[in-house]
Design a protein around this motif. Sequence first.
Motif, mmCIF file in Angstrom:
data_model
loop_
_atom_site.group_PDB
_atom_site.id
_atom_site.type_symbol
_atom_site.label_atom_id
_atom_site.label_comp_id
_atom_site.label_asym_id
_atom_site.label_seq_id
_atom_site.Cartn_x
_atom_site.Cartn_y
_atom_site.Cartn_z
ATOM 1 N N UNK A 97 -14.835 3.403 -3.952
ATOM 2 C CA UNK A 97 -13.828 4.386 -3.546
ATOM 3 C C UNK A 97 -12.451 3.731 -3.618
ATOM 4 N N UNK A 98 -11.413 4.572 -3.806
ATOM 5 C CA UNK A 98 -10.034 4.077 -3.817
ATOM 6 C C UNK A 98 -9.237 4.735 -2.694
ATOM 7 N N UNK A 99 -8.461 3.915 -2.013
ATOM 8 C CA UNK A 99 -7.473 4.444 -1.068
ATOM 9 C C UNK A 99 -6.100 4.014 -1.598
ATOM 10 N N UNK A 100 -5.313 5.002 -2.004
ATOM 11 C CA UNK A 100 -4.010 4.717 -2.614
ATOM 12 C C UNK A 100 -2.913 4.925 -1.573
ATOM 13 N N UNK A 101 -2.193 3.840 -1.310
ATOM 14 C CA UNK A 101 -1.164 3.871 -0.245
ATOM 15 C C UNK A 101 0.076 3.124 -0.743
ATOM 16 N N UNK A 102 0.528 3.506 -1.930
ATOM 17 C CA UNK A 102 1.598 2.748 -2.590
ATOM 18 C C UNK A 102 2.993 3.214 -2.221
ATOM 19 N N UNK A 103 3.113 4.187 -1.332
ATOM 20 C CA UNK A 103 4.426 4.596 -0.857
ATOM 21 C C UNK A 103 5.247 5.301 -1.921
ATOM 22 N N UNK A 104 6.542 5.226 -1.776
ATOM 23 C CA UNK A 104 7.438 5.967 -2.673
ATOM 24 C C UNK A 104 8.657 5.122 -3.009
ATOM 25 N N UNK A 105 9.375 5.598 -4.013
ATOM 26 C CA UNK A 105 10.659 4.988 -4.382
ATOM 27 C C UNK A 105 11.765 5.938 -3.923
ATOM 28 N N UNK A 135 1.996 0.116 6.006
ATOM 29 C CA UNK A 135 1.374 0.594 7.243
ATOM 30 C C UNK A 135 0.129 1.434 6.954
ATOM 31 N N UNK A 136 0.209 2.313 5.957
ATOM 32 C CA UNK A 136 -0.930 3.190 5.653
ATOM 33 C C UNK A 136 -2.108 2.379 5.129
ATOM 34 N N UNK A 137 -1.853 1.512 4.171
ATOM 35 C CA UNK A 137 -2.941 0.757 3.544
ATOM 36 C C UNK A 137 -3.594 -0.218 4.508
#
Length: 338
Positions: free
Chosen positions: A107-115, A17-19
Motif C-alpha cells: 500500500x502507498x500513503x502519499x503525504x508529499x504536501x504542496x508547493x 506531519x501527515x506522513x
Amino acid sequence: MDEWTDDAEVVVIGGGAAGLNGALMLARARRSVVVIDAGAPRNAPADGVHGLLARDGTPPAELLAQGRAEVRRYGGRVVDGVVAAAVRDGDGFAVTLADGRAVRARRLLVTTGLVDELPDVPGLRERWGRDVLHCPYCHGWEVRDQAVGVLASGPMSVHQALLFRQWTADVTFFTHTVPAPTPEQVEQFAARGIRVVDGEVAAVEVVDDRLVGVRMDDGRLIGRDALVVATRMVARDRFLADLGCHAVEHPNGVGEHVPADPTGRTAVPGVWVAGNVTDLTAQVSAAAAAGATAAAHINADLVAEETALAVAALRAHSAPPAPASRALRPALSTGMRR
Ligand SMILES: Cc1cc2nc3c(=O)[nH]c(=O)nc-3n(C[C@H](O)[C@H](O)[C@H](O)COP(=O)(O)OP(=O)(O)OC[C@H]3O[C@@H](n4cnc5c(N)ncnc54)[C@H](O)[C@@H]3O)c2cc1C
C-alpha cells in the motif's frame, strides 16, 4: 538514517506531519513501514509551529525530528530521498527514488504536501514565512496590532484582509494586479476600517533584515510591518502520474489537490493521501490527524485482505467432511437436536 529495505507493507512518501503520524500508527500496528522523505516541509521557513496543542511554538525541524524518533521506536524506517516514480507492480507498487533505489509496497500513503507558488514581486520570496505571511492562524498573533498589508493575489485575498482585521486594526489592502474589490467588498472594508491602495506593488522593501513596507510602481513607499499574500497551492503529485492518480483544480480556485474520500482513500486502489497534498488548508494538527486516519484505514484494508486470503487457504486445505459412520449417526443427531 535507517538502512535501506527493498520491501515493505506500506511505503509512506513524504515525512512531514501527515506522513510521520501515519507511519507512527502503522508501525504501532506492527506493519513494516518505510517513510521516504525529501526533507523540505512546507513550513520550513517559519520559526515555530503555532496553534499546535502541547507543542505550540516548537521549531518545525525539531517537531519532525521527534516524529522520526517516535516512528523508529516502533521499528518504522525513515530514509532521506526523493521519490521519482510509483507504478503498479503485481498486487502492489514499485516505488523508485531519484537516486535509483527502489522499494516494493503493498500500500502507498502519499503525504508529499504542496508547493506555495508566490506572487512574482521582487524581494517577496526572501521574506516568505518571516514577514511575508499567508495564514492568520499561523502568524496572526505574532503580528497583532502591527501595520499589516494584504497583497491582492488570489481569490481569497479579500477574505484574508477581513480575517487579519481580527488581529490588528491597521490593515491596508493593495489591489495590485487583480480585479478591484466589488462595491460590496469596498463597503465591508470601509465598515472595518481597512484602507484600500490601488496600483501595482513593484517591490518589497527591507531594511536591516526586516520588512518595512511595499514600493508602489509609481514610486510611493507605503510602510508596513508584514505583508500577507495568497499563494497558489499546488499538490506535489508528479511521481504518481503513471498510477493515474493526479491533482485536479480545487473547487474554490486556490490551487490543485489530489481528491480523496474522508479517510484519504483515492480513486486508485491501494493509494491513500493525507495532509496538504489533498487538503490544501490543513494545518499541522489537521495534517497529522489525517495521516493517522489514513493509516488506520490502510491497516484495516490489509487486515481485510489477509483475512480473505486466510479463509481461502483454510478452505483449500480443509479435508472434505468424512461420511459419518452408522454407529455415530444417532449420537450426532441427538447432539444436533440439543
Ligand atoms: C510559512 C508557513 C508557516 C506555517 N506555520 C504553521 C503554523 O504555525 N502552524 C500550523 O499548524 N501550520 C503552519 N503551516 C502549515 C504547515 O506547513 C502544514 O500544515 C504542514 O506542513 C502540512 O503537513 P504535510 O505533512 O501535509 O506536508 P509537509 O509538512 O510539507 O511535508 C511533506 C514532506 O514530503 C516531502 N516530499 C515532497 N515530495 C517528495 C517526494 N517526491 N519524495 C519524498 N519526499 C517528498 C517534503 O520534502 C516534506 O518533507 C505553515 C505553512 C507555511 C507555508
